[in-house]
Structure formats: structure tokens, C-alpha cells
Design a protein around this motif. Structure first.
Motif, PDB file in Angstrom:
ATOM      1  N   THR A 193     -16.057  -2.348  -9.082  1.00 23.73           N
ATOM      2  CA  THR A 193     -16.811  -1.497  -8.157  1.00 23.73           C
ATOM      3  C   THR A 193     -17.931  -2.192  -7.420  1.00 23.73           C
ATOM      4  O   THR A 193     -18.425  -1.676  -6.429  1.00 23.73           O
ATOM      5  CB  THR A 193     -17.465  -0.319  -8.920  1.00 23.73           C
ATOM      6  OG1 THR A 193     -18.386  -0.856  -9.870  1.00 23.73           O
ATOM      7  CG2 THR A 193     -16.450   0.555  -9.582  1.00 23.73           C
ATOM      8  N   GLY A 194     -18.371  -3.323  -7.920  1.00 20.86           N
ATOM      9  CA  GLY A 194     -19.607  -3.909  -7.436  1.00 20.86           C
ATOM     10  C   GLY A 194     -20.754  -3.335  -8.249  1.00 20.86           C
ATOM     11  O   GLY A 194     -20.545  -2.542  -9.172  1.00 20.86           O
ATOM     12  N   VAL A 213     -23.220  -4.351  -4.087  1.00 16.00           N
ATOM     13  CA  VAL A 213     -22.971  -5.759  -3.778  1.00 16.00           C
ATOM     14  C   VAL A 213     -21.945  -6.289  -4.762  1.00 16.00           C
ATOM     15  O   VAL A 213     -21.738  -5.722  -5.832  1.00 16.00           O
ATOM     16  CB  VAL A 213     -24.262  -6.608  -3.835  1.00 16.00           C
ATOM     17  CG1 VAL A 213     -25.253  -6.168  -2.763  1.00 16.00           C
ATOM     18  CG2 VAL A 213     -24.902  -6.560  -5.209  1.00 16.00           C
ATOM     19  N   SER A 214     -21.338  -7.395  -4.405  1.00 19.13           N
ATOM     20  CA  SER A 214     -20.396  -8.046  -5.303  1.00 19.13           C
ATOM     21  C   SER A 214     -21.108  -8.446  -6.586  1.00 19.13           C
ATOM     22  O   SER A 214     -22.250  -8.929  -6.557  1.00 19.13           O
ATOM     23  CB  SER A 214     -19.811  -9.289  -4.638  1.00 19.13           C
ATOM     24  OG  SER A 214     -19.097 -10.061  -5.587  1.00 19.13           O
ATOM     25  N   ALA A 215     -20.431  -8.271  -7.689  1.00 16.71           N
ATOM     26  CA  ALA A 215     -21.001  -8.646  -8.981  1.00 16.71           C
ATOM     27  C   ALA A 215     -20.892 -10.139  -9.240  1.00 16.71           C
ATOM     28  O   ALA A 215     -21.556 -10.649 -10.143  1.00 16.71           O
ATOM     29  CB  ALA A 215     -20.306  -7.880 -10.092  1.00 16.71           C
ATOM     30  N   LYS A 229     -27.497   9.858 -14.292  1.00 20.76           N
ATOM     31  CA  LYS A 229     -26.644  10.866 -14.928  1.00 20.76           C
ATOM     32  C   LYS A 229     -25.201  10.892 -14.445  1.00 20.76           C
ATOM     33  O   LYS A 229     -24.327  11.293 -15.193  1.00 20.76           O
ATOM     34  CB  LYS A 229     -27.258  12.257 -14.803  1.00 20.76           C
ATOM     35  CG  LYS A 229     -27.343  12.779 -13.400  1.00 20.76           C
ATOM     36  CD  LYS A 229     -27.960  14.154 -13.374  1.00 20.76           C
ATOM     37  CE  LYS A 229     -28.118  14.627 -11.942  1.00 20.76           C
ATOM     38  NZ  LYS A 229     -28.707  15.945 -11.902  1.00 20.76           N
ATOM     39  N   ASP A 230     -24.926  10.478 -13.237  1.00 15.94           N
ATOM     40  CA  ASP A 230     -23.548  10.469 -12.743  1.00 15.94           C
ATOM     41  C   ASP A 230     -23.016   9.061 -12.505  1.00 15.94           C
ATOM     42  O   ASP A 230     -21.926   8.880 -11.978  1.00 15.94           O
ATOM     43  CB  ASP A 230     -23.433  11.322 -11.478  1.00 15.94           C
ATOM     44  CG  ASP A 230     -23.711  12.791 -11.757  1.00 15.94           C
ATOM     45  OD1 ASP A 230     -23.220  13.293 -12.788  1.00 15.94           O
ATOM     46  OD2 ASP A 230     -24.435  13.425 -10.970  1.00 15.94           O
ATOM     47  N   GLY A 231     -23.797   8.069 -12.869  1.00 18.75           N
ATOM     48  CA  GLY A 231     -23.353   6.685 -12.864  1.00 18.75           C
ATOM     49  C   GLY A 231     -23.030   6.072 -11.512  1.00 18.75           C
ATOM     50  O   GLY A 231     -23.311   6.630 -10.453  1.00 18.75           O
ATOM     51  N   ILE A 232     -22.410   4.901 -11.599  1.00 20.51           N
ATOM     52  CA  ILE A 232     -22.076   4.111 -10.417  1.00 20.51           C
ATOM     53  C   ILE A 232     -21.039   4.810  -9.547  1.00 20.51           C
ATOM     54  O   ILE A 232     -21.027   4.637  -8.330  1.00 20.51           O
ATOM     55  CB  ILE A 232     -21.619   2.682 -10.815  1.00 20.51           C
ATOM     56  CG1 ILE A 232     -21.673   1.721  -9.625  1.00 20.51           C
ATOM     57  CG2 ILE A 232     -20.229   2.693 -11.407  1.00 20.51           C
ATOM     58  CD1 ILE A 232     -23.035   1.176  -9.360  1.00 20.51           C
TER      59      ILE A 232
END
Length: 147
Positions: free
Chosen positions: A51-52, A132-134, A118-121
């Protein structure tokens, strides 16, 4: 993996009923990031790559691919990022893992201000918020053995 995570989360939540954790949404996450509060992404490397990441996030996996955790080792890494008297934000995919880990930081370790996205990425990405790219962060934390 999910059975181990669920069991671990339930055991944490059992003694964390009065945790000082604040659930936040995307608006509050953006505000806190702008204020300089560190974000710790507890997902796995595969999830980061898929997901990044939120720009500037610190990548510290809590549960591995098999649902195992090393809270003591993980905490040592967190303490190199922020102290217990300082605020910290935790993010995962949907907010489930971070809820339990937030409770752990607050109740067991004494962190005074823990924010759980609470609802995350997923919600962050769905809202079109910056990712951004991880790859650069992942390479850096792997080199320092900090992921």
C-alpha cells in the motif's frame, strides 16, 4: 496468524480496560503529523510494500507473518523514536492490531498519549491522503535492524 493475534489482543485488552488511548480519524492524523507527532506503522514489510506508507512513518512490525510478537524487542525500538511522556501515533491496516498495541503502550508501559488510527491505512488511502513508497524507509530500517 489471525487466531494468535486475536488471542494476544484479547489478553492485552483484558487488563487494559481503562487504557488512555485516543482513537483518531484521518483529519486528526493529518493534524498530528503536521504538529510533529511520530507515526509508527506496525504492519509487516509485505503490507508496507503493498500500500505504501504515510510519509515520515517509522516502520516497526509488531506481529510477524505468523502472528507472533516480541513486545520487549519492539518496545526497545519504539523508545529510540519517542519517550513515554511524548505523544505517539500507531497505524496498521484497519486499526485492529494498533488498538491492542496502543493499549499495551498505555497500560503496560506508561505512555501518556497514544493515538490509534482507528480505521488504519486503508481509510487513509481510500480518502486519497498522501502515501509514499515504503522502499526507502524499509531499506533504511532494515540496514539499522529497526523494522
Amino acid at each position: 496468524m489471525s487466531k494468535r493475534i486475536a488471542a494476544w489482543c484479547l489478553s492485552l485488552c483484558a487488563f487494559a480496560a481503562q487504557a488512555e488511548v485516543q482513537d483518531i480519524d484521518n483529519v486528526e492524523l493529518a493534524r498530528l503529523i503536521a504538529a510533529g507527532v511520530p507515526v509508527i506503522d506496525i504492519r509487516t514489510a509485505a503490507e508496507w510494500q503493498q500500500t505504501g506508507i504515510v510519509p515520515g512513518s517509522h516502520l516497526l512490525t509488531f506481529f510477524d507473518d505468523r502472528g507472533r510478537a516480541d513486545p520487549t524487542g519492539w518496545l526497545e525500538k519504539v523508545q529510540s523514536i519517542t519517550l513515554a511522556r511524548q505523544p505517539v501515533i500507531l497505524i496498521c491496516r484497519t486499526g485492529n492490531r494498533t488498538k491492542a498495541v496502543s493499549d499495551y503502550l498505555s497500560r503496560s508501559v506508561g505512555y501518556v498519549r497514544v493515538y490509534n488510527v482507528k480505521d488504519g491505512i486503508r481509510a487513509w488511502a481510500k480518502a486519497g491522503m498522501p502515501l509514499v513508497s515504503a522502499a526507502p524507509a524499509l531499506a533504511s530500517c532494515q540496514a539499522a535492524k529497526m523494522c
